[in-house]
Structures are given as structure tokens and as C-alpha cells.
Enzyme design. Structure first.
Site, PDB file in Angstrom:
ATOM      1  CG  ASP A 315      -1.916   1.151   1.182  1.00  0.00           C
ATOM      2  OD1 ASP A 315      -2.974   0.954   0.566  1.00  0.00           O
ATOM      3  OD2 ASP A 315      -1.645   2.222   1.749  1.00  0.00           O
ATOM      4  CG  ASN A 323      -4.106  10.690  -5.853  1.00  0.00           C
ATOM      5  OD1 ASN A 323      -3.390  10.782  -6.843  1.00  0.00           O
ATOM      6  ND2 ASN A 323      -4.620   9.537  -5.459  1.00  0.00           N
ATOM      7  CG  ASP A 332      -4.125   7.952 -12.731  1.00  0.00           C
ATOM      8  OD1 ASP A 332      -4.436   7.436 -11.649  1.00  0.00           O
ATOM      9  OD2 ASP A 332      -4.957   8.444 -13.516  1.00  0.00           O
ATOM     10  CD  GLU A 358      -4.639   3.976  -1.724  1.00  0.00           C
ATOM     11  OE1 GLU A 358      -4.848   4.437  -0.593  1.00  0.00           O
ATOM     12  OE2 GLU A 358      -5.479   4.023  -2.631  1.00  0.00           O
TER      13      GLU A 358
END
Length: 444
Positions: A315, A323, A332, A358
Site C-alpha cells: 500500500d 493525489n 496515476d 493504491e
């Protein structure tokens, strides 16, 4: 021809096209929750014009790539997607697929957060779906209490369920009350299903409802009523299909110009093929998705009764902050780079998977737990060495990941879900002690 219906269907096809274009054009600029809502709107539009197959493909793709036990209750979309997909499989007579996804849905509920508010309600959804699936129950007296319980639950929670599923529930009730010769009660449920499908613009469902009503009348020995209902079904079916076909032709001409039918069909197939291409791989990272993983492990478990399997759950640390501050487009790009790192380990015994959001999963067979930990730490170090800037991380000035490692002797896919849950718990432990590290699962 019903020209108002033709106009409505033409607008539906245009809306589907607009929403698909928006998803392709704005990827990286819309949040995951906004993307979920757009996807569910496209699916509902497909159902309005009776296009079940594209709806099933999109639901399948969404579930395989994005829904995990961990995020099942993150929003209403994952649960709605499972419920709607299973009910569509039931509606189209695909019992095997419905059983497969219902069992997985139950497994995900079992290994998800028990503290989530809708947890108890979603357990009841599975009871409803299970009862609808097992139509071989023919003893009306024993089934009646279960139907009454389902009815009471549904009336309290119907606003949280997809409309198409709601119609299926009322149709299910109607069929069984017909079977129990409770004609008046059966007709009341049929009217509810009809009214709901009309309100939602599901004219294809209303046609099917008349066909189903005809079959129920016939089963009850009411042949005159059966014939009248079947005549209505035939008339409505012709009206709806004509309106749809003309609307679809007008849409194709508007979007693609005047071309031969074969050219139009070729372009349309190419445009829609992207939905099916996603069945094995995640389009963003190039890694396998969970559907491919499930099928691969099922093959392994068929050949060997028991297999020792290792799992690494990864993770990204503080990815939401990444983000929020750098934007989803750059987020991305990070996911793509991590996909490259994990993809380098791909082999016959190592399956790297985009697990959802993620989160990444690596399944390893034929190695020791120590070797698996070495792989996990190698991935973490490779990411550190690349120094992808992350000024908003609380532990480093570059992007890092945490990892959880687990080992289990597996004899079924249920064991694999347990293994993934163990790796997930180890991952949480890694995060709780500071992140940017790997932790092995230890039984409490």
C-alpha cells in the site's frame, strides 16, 4: 412506431457516448467516487435500452479491478455493483455466474470491516439473492415466512438498492405467490414491479413482465388471462424493439456518419472491445487484475489438493495526500511506475496484481516465507531508490510503500481470501509502526 420512445432511446445512446467520452478524456482529473458515479450512470443507461451485456461487462470489470474486502463499504457503489451484477446474471439465466459472484460477495463481506454501518443490511441482501438463486425450493408453506421476511426488509431498504434489482425482487415475489395460488397477492406484486420499471424507463423489463405474467397465469390454469398477457407482451416487444433499432441507427449515423453497416459495426466493436480487454489486466499499470488471479489459483488448486501460498500486500504511504496535492494525473503516473517495479517479478510462480486503488498484491508459490520477505523488501527498496518526490509525506520526501507478508496452506479459494486478509493485517501492522517497512503476519 412510438416516436417519443425512439427519441428517449436516442438520447440514452447519446448520453452513454458522452459519459464514456468523459471518462476517457478526464481520467486523472476526476476523483474515484466521481468515476464510480459516472460508471453506474452508464450502466443504468444501458439497462434502460435493454443492453444487458455491456452493463454486465462494466459491472464485472469494476468489481474485478476495484472492489476489495477492504473497500467494500467505502461507498454505496461496490455493494450496488455486486447486487446488480448477481441479479442480472439471475435475470439472464446464468446461474453458475450468479453463484460464483454471490459466494465471492459473501466472502468479501466476511473479511471486510464489521464496523461499517450497512454491514447487517448487506448480509440481508445476500439472503435475498440466495433465495432468488435457489428456485428449486417448491414448498410454498416453508418458503412463505422467508418471503415475508425478505419483503419486510426490502420495504425498509429499497432506496439503497438498484432499480433493476428491485423489479427482480417484486417479480420473484409475484411468481412464488402465483405458485402458492395466492393470485390477488401475486398480482399486487406484479403491479409493483410494473410500476417501478415504468417509472425508471425500463420498458424492456415491462415487456418481460407481461411474458412472465402470461406464464404464471398458464401455470395457474387461467388460460384466457395467459393469452391476453402474451398478446400484450408481443405488441409491446415489437414497439420497443422498433423504437430502439431506429434510435440506435440514428445515433450511429450521427456519430459515425453515413457508412456501410459492416464499417459501423467494426468501429463499434473496436470502441467497445476495451471493456473486454480489461478482463485479465489492469489498463493503467499493466498488472494482472484479481479476476485473472482467481482463475489462475483455481487452476492450481484443482491440480493439487493443498498448496503453500505466500502473499504480499502493498500500500502506498500517504497516497491520498499525494493525489490531493499533486493531482490524480500524477498519482496515476506513480501507480504506473509501481506497476513497472512489480511487473519485473512476474513469472510462472509470481503473480503481481493491482488489487484496488493504491493497493497491490503479489502471490508467490514455491518459495519460503523468508524468500518472500526478501522480494517484498526488494520492491520497497527499488521504489525508495527512484526518489519520486512526495513533499507531503510524513515519513520521507519521496514516495514509499508499506508491505505485509503472510503464508498459508491453501486448499480452496476461501483459504486464499483468508491469506489475503492475513497479509492485509500485517500491512496494517507495518503502517501502525511507522510505514515504509515490511511486516510478517504473526497469529495473535
Amino acid at each position: 412506431m412510438d416516436y417519443e420512445l425512439k427519441k428517449q432511446y436516442y438520447n440514452v445512446y447519446k448520453n452513454i457516448h458522452r459519459l464514456q467520452e468523459q471518462m476517457e478524456r478526464d481520467i486523472g482529473d476526476i476523483t474515484p467516487s466521481e468515476c464510480e458515479e459516472i460508471r453506474m450512470e452508464i450502466i443504468q443507461n444501458y439497462l434502460v435500452v435493454g443492453e444487458r451485456e455491456p452493463a454486465i461487462v462494466m459491472l464485472n470489470d469494476y468489481i474485478e479491478q476495484w472492489v476489495t474486502p477492504r473497500n467494500l463499504f467505502r461507498s454505496s457503489a461496490p455493494v450496488r455493483a455486486y447486487v446488480l451484477l448477481i441479479s442480472l446474471y439471475l435475470t439472464t439465466g446464468r446461474k453458475k455466474e450468479a453463484e460464483e459472484f454471490l459466494e465471492r460477495f459473501k466472502a468479501y463481506i466476511k473479511y471486510s470491516s464489521k464496523d461499517a454501518e450497512p454491514y447487517i443490511a448487506v448480509l440481508a441482501y445476500t439472503e435475498i439473492l440466495g433465495t432468488m438463486l435457489n428456485r428449486d425450493i417448491v414448498d410454498g408453506k416453508n418458503l412463505l415466512p422467508k418471503i415475508e421476511n425478505m419483503e419486510n426488509f426490502y420495504e425498509k431498504n429499497k432506496n439503497t438498492l438498484p432499480v433493476d434489482f428491485a423489479v427482480s425482487i417484486y417479480t420473484f415475489f409475484s411468481a412464488y405467490y402465483f405458485q402458492m395460488k395466492e393470485i390477488n397477492v401475486a398480482l399486487e406484486y406484479w403491479k409493483k414491479a410494473y410500476a417501478l420499471s415504468e417509472l425508471a424507463g425500463l420498458r424492456f423489463r415491462t415487456c418481460e413482465l407481461y411474458k412472465q405474467l402470461s406464464a404464471c397465469y398458464e401455470g395457474a390454469g387461467m388460460y384466457k388471462e395467459a393469452l391476453e398477457s402474451y398478446k400484450i407482451f408481443c405488441k409491446d416487444r415489437n414497439d420497443v424493439w422498433n423504437a430502439k433499432e431506429y434510435a440506435y441507427s440514428d445515433f450511429l449515423i450521427t456519430e459515425y456518419g453515413i457508412k456501410s453497416a459492416s464499417d459501423i459495426e467494426k468501429e463499434l466493436r473496436e470502441k467497445n472491445s476495451s471493456l473486454r480487454e480489461k478482463t485479465c489486466k489492469d489498463t493503467l499499470t499493466g498488472l494482472y487484475n484479481r479476476r485473472f488471479l482467481s482463475k489462475s489459483l483455481e487452476e492450481v488448486l484443482k491440480k493439487e489438493s493443498k498448496v503453500i501460498i505466500h502473499a504480499i500486500m502493498f500500500d502506498i504511504d500517504f497516497f491520498k495526500k499525494y493525489n490531493d496535492n499533486y493531482g490524480h494525473l500524477k498519482g496515476d503516473r506513480i501507480l504506473e511506475k509501481i506497476g513497472e517495479i512489480l511487473g519485473a517479478f512476474k513469472s510462472e510462480t509470481v503473480i503481481p496484481v493491482r488489487y484496488g486503488g493504491e493497493e497491490f498484491l503479489m502471490i508467490i508459490c514455491g518459495r519460503s516465507i523468508t524468500e518472500t520477505e526478501i522480494v517484498a523488501n526488494t520492491v520497497l527498496q527499488d521504489l525508495r531508490n527512484r526518489h519520486y518526490s512526495h513533499e507531503y509525506s510524513d515519513i520521507a520526501k519521496y514516495v514509499t510503500m508499506s508491505a505485509g507478508v503472510a503464508e498459508l496452506e491453501c486448499s480452496s479459494m476461501d483459504d486464499v481470501y483468508i491469506l489475503c486478509d492475513m497479509a492485509d493485517k500485517a500491512l496494517y501492522k507495518a503502517k501502525s509502526i511507522g510505514r515504509n517497512t515490511c511486516v510478517r503476519y504473526e497469529k495473535q
